[in-house]
Structure formats: C-alpha cells, structure tokens
Design a protein around this motif. Structure first.
Motif, PDB file in Angstrom:
ATOM      1  N   LYS A  22       1.167  -1.094  -0.120  1.00 24.92           N
ATOM      2  CA  LYS A  22       0.048  -0.039  -0.104  1.00 24.92           C
ATOM      3  C   LYS A  22       0.769   1.382   0.267  1.00 24.92           C
ATOM      4  CE  LYS A  22      -4.545  -1.097   1.540  1.00 24.92           C
ATOM      5  NZ  LYS A  22      -5.316  -1.515   2.688  1.00 24.92           N
ATOM      6  N   GLY A  23       1.036   1.743  -1.235  1.00 24.39           N
ATOM      7  CA  GLY A  23       1.840   2.465  -1.479  1.00 24.39           C
ATOM      8  C   GLY A  23       3.216   2.719  -2.794  1.00 24.39           C
ATOM      9  N   SER A  24       3.643   3.543  -2.768  1.00 18.73           N
ATOM     10  CA  SER A  24       4.574   3.520  -3.978  1.00 18.73           C
ATOM     11  C   SER A  24       5.909   2.694  -4.079  1.00 18.73           C
ATOM     12  CB  SER A  24       5.014   4.857  -4.827  1.00 18.73           C
ATOM     13  OG  SER A  24       3.637   5.887  -4.676  1.00 18.73           O
ATOM     14  N   PRO A  25       5.710   1.719  -4.779  1.00 25.39           N
ATOM     15  CA  PRO A  25       7.575   1.316  -4.330  1.00 25.39           C
ATOM     16  C   PRO A  25       8.511   2.103  -4.875  1.00 25.39           C
ATOM     17  CG  PRO A  25       6.156  -0.458  -5.748  1.00 25.39           C
ATOM     18  CD  PRO A  25       5.095   1.172  -5.703  1.00 25.39           C
ATOM     19  N   ASP A  26       9.500   1.882  -4.976  1.00 28.11           N
ATOM     20  CA  ASP A  26      10.921   2.734  -5.195  1.00 28.11           C
ATOM     21  C   ASP A  26      11.258   2.659  -6.314  1.00 28.11           C
ATOM     22  OD1 ASP A  26      12.111   3.949  -2.069  1.00 28.11           O
ATOM     23  OD2 ASP A  26      11.136   2.070  -1.829  1.00 28.11           O
ATOM     24  N   LEU A  27      11.048   1.566  -7.145  1.00 29.33           N
ATOM     25  CA  LEU A  27      11.378   1.275  -8.455  1.00 29.33           C
ATOM     26  C   LEU A  27      10.714   0.476  -8.676  1.00 29.33           C
ATOM     27  CD1 LEU A  27      15.037   0.303 -10.135  1.00 29.33           C
ATOM     28  CD2 LEU A  27      13.391  -1.775 -10.551  1.00 29.33           C
ATOM     29  N   ILE A  28      10.139  -0.053 -10.367  1.00 26.04           N
ATOM     30  CA  ILE A  28       9.231  -0.800 -10.957  1.00 26.04           C
ATOM     31  C   ILE A  28       9.792  -1.219 -12.397  1.00 26.04           C
ATOM     32  CG2 ILE A  28       6.610  -0.807 -11.948  1.00 26.04           C
ATOM     33  CD1 ILE A  28       5.147   0.551 -10.149  1.00 26.04           C
ATOM     34  N   ILE A  29       9.680  -2.306 -12.970  1.00 24.01           N
ATOM     35  CA  ILE A  29       9.841  -2.792 -14.004  1.00 24.01           C
ATOM     36  C   ILE A  29       8.791  -3.490 -15.215  1.00 24.01           C
ATOM     37  CG2 ILE A  29      11.603  -4.417 -15.223  1.00 24.01           C
ATOM     38  CD1 ILE A  29      12.900  -4.113 -13.506  1.00 24.01           C
ATOM     39  N   GLU A  30       8.303  -3.078 -15.990  1.00 17.07           N
ATOM     40  CA  GLU A  30       7.118  -3.571 -16.779  1.00 17.07           C
ATOM     41  C   GLU A  30       8.015  -3.887 -18.050  1.00 17.07           C
ATOM     42  OE1 GLU A  30       4.194  -4.605 -15.743  1.00 17.07           O
ATOM     43  OE2 GLU A  30       3.342  -2.464 -14.535  1.00 17.07           O
ATOM     44  N   ILE A  31       7.570  -5.670 -18.499  1.00 17.95           N
ATOM     45  CA  ILE A  31       7.933  -6.295 -19.534  1.00 17.95           C
ATOM     46  C   ILE A  31       6.747  -5.622 -20.431  1.00 17.95           C
ATOM     47  CG2 ILE A  31       9.494  -8.036 -20.516  1.00 17.95           C
ATOM     48  CD1 ILE A  31       9.597  -8.699 -18.006  1.00 17.95           C
ATOM     49  N   LEU A  32       7.061  -5.260 -21.993  1.00 16.70           N
ATOM     50  CA  LEU A  32       6.546  -5.066 -22.920  1.00 16.70           C
ATOM     51  C   LEU A  32       5.997  -6.028 -23.528  1.00 16.70           C
ATOM     52  CD1 LEU A  32       7.536  -1.655 -24.791  1.00 16.70           C
ATOM     53  CD2 LEU A  32       6.181  -1.866 -22.571  1.00 16.70           C
ATOM     54  N   SER A  33       4.899  -6.456 -23.595  1.00 22.02           N
ATOM     55  CA  SER A  33       4.624  -7.627 -24.784  1.00 22.02           C
ATOM     56  C   SER A  33       3.187  -6.792 -25.639  1.00 22.02           C
ATOM     57  CB  SER A  33       3.645  -8.801 -23.883  1.00 22.02           C
ATOM     58  OG  SER A  33       2.729  -7.821 -23.478  1.00 22.02           O
ATOM     59  N   LEU A  34       2.642  -7.567 -27.105  1.00 20.16           N
ATOM     60  CA  LEU A  34       2.164  -7.227 -28.375  1.00 20.16           C
ATOM     61  C   LEU A  34       0.553  -6.357 -27.159  1.00 20.16           C
ATOM     62  CD1 LEU A  34       3.114  -9.723 -30.680  1.00 20.16           C
ATOM     63  CD2 LEU A  34       3.572  -7.100 -30.365  1.00 20.16           C
ATOM     64  N   GLY A  35       0.697  -6.989 -26.386  1.00 21.41           N
ATOM     65  CA  GLY A  35      -1.022  -6.904 -25.901  1.00 21.41           C
ATOM     66  C   GLY A  35      -0.691  -5.366 -24.717  1.00 21.41           C
ATOM     67  N   ASN A  36       0.003  -5.444 -24.237  1.00 19.39           N
ATOM     68  CA  ASN A  36       0.090  -4.460 -22.951  1.00 19.39           C
ATOM     69  C   ASN A  36       0.742  -3.290 -23.584  1.00 19.39           C
ATOM     70  OD1 ASN A  36       3.437  -5.130 -22.760  1.00 19.39           O
ATOM     71  ND2 ASN A  36       2.844  -5.464 -20.642  1.00 19.39           N
ATOM     72  N   SER A  37       1.950  -3.197 -24.530  1.00 20.00           N
ATOM     73  CA  SER A  37       2.759  -2.256 -24.501  1.00 20.00           C
ATOM     74  C   SER A  37       2.625  -0.242 -24.223  1.00 20.00           C
ATOM     75  CB  SER A  37       3.643  -2.038 -26.128  1.00 20.00           C
ATOM     76  OG  SER A  37       2.771  -2.221 -27.246  1.00 20.00           O
ATOM     77  N   LYS A  38       1.006  -0.504 -24.852  1.00 21.70           N
ATOM     78  CA  LYS A  38       0.334   1.101 -24.472  1.00 21.70           C
ATOM     79  C   LYS A  38       0.191   1.471 -23.794  1.00 21.70           C
ATOM     80  CE  LYS A  38      -3.087   4.076 -26.447  1.00 21.70           C
ATOM     81  NZ  LYS A  38      -4.427   4.121 -27.271  1.00 21.70           N
ATOM     82  N   HIS A  39      -0.270   0.504 -22.745  1.00 15.96           N
ATOM     83  CA  HIS A  39      -1.158   0.634 -21.410  1.00 15.96           C
ATOM     84  C   HIS A  39       0.482   0.334 -20.548  1.00 15.96           C
ATOM     85  CE1 HIS A  39      -3.609  -0.486 -17.921  1.00 15.96           C
ATOM     86  NE2 HIS A  39      -2.125  -0.648 -17.723  1.00 15.96           N
ATOM     87  N   ASP A  40       1.659  -0.280 -21.214  1.00 22.57           N
ATOM     88  CA  ASP A  40       2.646   0.652 -19.690  1.00 22.57           C
ATOM     89  C   ASP A  40       3.137   1.540 -20.213  1.00 22.57           C
ATOM     90  OD1 ASP A  40       2.388  -2.563 -18.780  1.00 22.57           O
ATOM     91  OD2 ASP A  40       3.716  -2.976 -19.700  1.00 22.57           O
ATOM     92  N   MET A  41       3.297   1.920 -21.480  1.00 18.85           N
ATOM     93  CA  MET A  41       4.313   3.085 -22.133  1.00 18.85           C
ATOM     94  C   MET A  41       3.198   4.658 -21.390  1.00 18.85           C
ATOM     95  SD  MET A  41       7.067   2.122 -23.294  1.00 18.85           S
ATOM     96  CE  MET A  41       7.533   3.760 -25.114  1.00 18.85           C
ATOM     97  N   GLN A  42       2.255   4.365 -21.681  1.00 13.73           N
ATOM     98  CA  GLN A  42       1.647   5.957 -21.614  1.00 13.73           C
ATOM     99  C   GLN A  42       0.662   5.855 -20.172  1.00 13.73           C
ATOM    100  OE1 GLN A  42      -0.869   6.082 -25.131  1.00 13.73           O
ATOM    101  NE2 GLN A  42       0.863   6.840 -26.088  1.00 13.73           N
ATOM    102  N   VAL A  43      -0.656   5.400 -20.077  1.00 15.82           N
ATOM    103  CA  VAL A  43      -0.897   5.183 -18.785  1.00 15.82           C
ATOM    104  C   VAL A  43      -0.319   4.399 -17.550  1.00 15.82           C
ATOM    105  CG1 VAL A  43      -3.543   3.419 -17.630  1.00 15.82           C
ATOM    106  CG2 VAL A  43      -3.211   3.723 -20.221  1.00 15.82           C
ATOM    107  N   LYS A  44       0.698   2.991 -17.532  1.00 15.73           N
ATOM    108  CA  LYS A  44       1.454   3.271 -16.446  1.00 15.73           C
ATOM    109  C   LYS A  44       2.526   4.282 -15.855  1.00 15.73           C
ATOM    110  CE  LYS A  44      -0.034  -1.847 -15.239  1.00 15.73           C
ATOM    111  NZ  LYS A  44       0.224  -2.846 -15.316  1.00 15.73           N
ATOM    112  N   PHE A  45       3.202   4.168 -17.454  1.00 12.81           N
ATOM    113  CA  PHE A  45       4.094   5.505 -16.875  1.00 12.81           C
ATOM    114  C   PHE A  45       3.351   6.981 -16.250  1.00 12.81           C
ATOM    115  CE2 PHE A  45       5.728   9.504 -18.728  1.00 12.81           C
ATOM    116  CZ  PHE A  45       7.345   9.077 -18.382  1.00 12.81           C
ATOM    117  N   ASN A  46       2.346   6.974 -16.653  1.00 12.12           N
ATOM    118  CA  ASN A  46       1.215   8.510 -16.699  1.00 12.12           C
ATOM    119  C   ASN A  46       1.218   8.429 -14.810  1.00 12.12           C
ATOM    120  OD1 ASN A  46       2.515  10.280 -18.828  1.00 12.12           O
ATOM    121  ND2 ASN A  46      -0.790   9.349 -18.886  1.00 12.12           N
TER     122      ASN A  46
END
Length: 200
Positions: free
Chosen positions: A114-138
């Motif tokens: 409950k709270g922000s991690p210090d570091l987050i890693i996301e791995i892109l895939s065909l179905g989630n690249s826009k989500h990780d690059m835009q929505v989660k980035f923001n």
C-alpha cells in the motif's frame, strides 16, 4: 455496523462501466486477472507469453541476488500494489507490476504493498505496450515511483526513467552490450545481455 459484502466469483457479474475501490477488489475471487486504474477495471492478458515469462524469471533472479541481503524487498507479479494517485479517489488504483522493489517495508501488509514502490519494472508485450508506455508511465510518475524501467523484448533494450521534481526524465536507452545505470540503486550491476540471455 458495516454490512458484510459477499465475494464475487464471476467476472461477468461486474459492471465494467462502474467505479471500484480496493475493498471491492478484495472481494473478487474469479480467475481473471484485473487491475484497477483510477477505479476502472482493466482486464489483464490471460497469461504472459513465453518470452515475457523468460524475462520475468531472469529479472526476478537477478534482483533477488542483488537485494536478498539488503533492507529492500523484491516482488514479482502477481503482486498487488495500491498506488496513491493524487488525481484519483483513495485506494482506487491497484496494479500488478512485473517486478517491484520496496524499501519502506511499512508499506507492506499481508496482501501486498500500500504505497508507491521505489522501483518498478514492466515488460512490454504485444497486448500491453501502450498500457505500460502511457497509462502506467503516467500513473507511476504521478504516484511518486522513483524509478521506472521498461523492458522491450522486440528491440532487446531497457528504457529507464528517473523521477526528478515529480516528472520522469528518461536516460539514454540501454542496449545489448550496455551496463544498466540505476540512479536510485547505483550498486546495481546488471547488463542488458544478462536480462536477455535466456531469450531466443
């Protein structure tokens, strides 16, 4: 006295146009994996592909070796993170990052973070690249995640963003042959080649 709400066992019973919070999310016992983004349901892919799994397994191993004797803890998906997003209702954003590092252990409870991690890693895939690059980035920027890595299997590269004055600043892309330079954890010794060594 608070009304005890029954668990929901079928994803199809949810109102996909509705707005939900963490307390709702905790009642969902169906097999589908979902995240809540500012109260709205986002259905996750049924299962990551093999390349995604290879990368996640490798990163988890590398980060475990780096942090297992440190005060910070490393968690891999599925692992619930309730983000404090200032522009959203409290406890209305729950994500499952591919990997996260948490140094303030008071943020951890029996369910997740409950709270922000210090570091987050996301791995892109065909179905989630826009989500990780835009929505989660923001989302990660707004909620104060200090460092965000995006691992790109197609280009065999790592994009690294550091939070400076509440905005992400991108470092140069790390490509094969490069050592990754973390601003937050300068002792990290990982190369891009190590991350992709199990990916054919």
């Amino acid at each position: 006295m608070d009304e005890v709400k029954e668990p929901i066992l079928d994803y199809n019973l949810l109102d996909l146009d509705g707005t939900y919070t963490y307390s709702d999310y905790m009642r969902w016992l169906f097999k589908e994996r979902v995240e809540l983004i500012k109260g709205k349901i986002v259905k996750m892919s049924p299962g990551p592909n093999r390349v995604h799994q290879d990368l996640n397994f490798t990163l988890t191993g590398l980060f475990y070796n780096l942090f297992h004797k440190q005060p910070c803890k490393v968690y891999a998906a599925p692992f619930d993170v309730v983000l404090p997003v200032p522009s959203a209702k409290k406890d209305s954003t729950i994500v499952q990052p591919d990997l996260c590092v948490i140094c303030d252990l008071t943020k951890l409870d029996g369910q997740g973070c409950k709270g922000s991690p210090d570091l987050i890693i996301e791995i892109l895939s065909l179905g989630n690249s826009k989500h990780d690059m835009q929505v989660k980035f923001n989302l990660y920027e707004e909620s104060g995640v200090k460092e965000y890595w995006i691992v790109d299997p197609v280009n065999r590269s790592v994009l690294l963003f550091v939070l400076i004055n509440n905005k992400y600043v991108g470092l140069h892309p790390f490509l094969e042959g490069n050592a990754i330079e973390s601003a937050l954890f300068p002792d990290i010794k990982i190369t891009v080649d190590q991350i992709f060594e199990r990916v054919e």
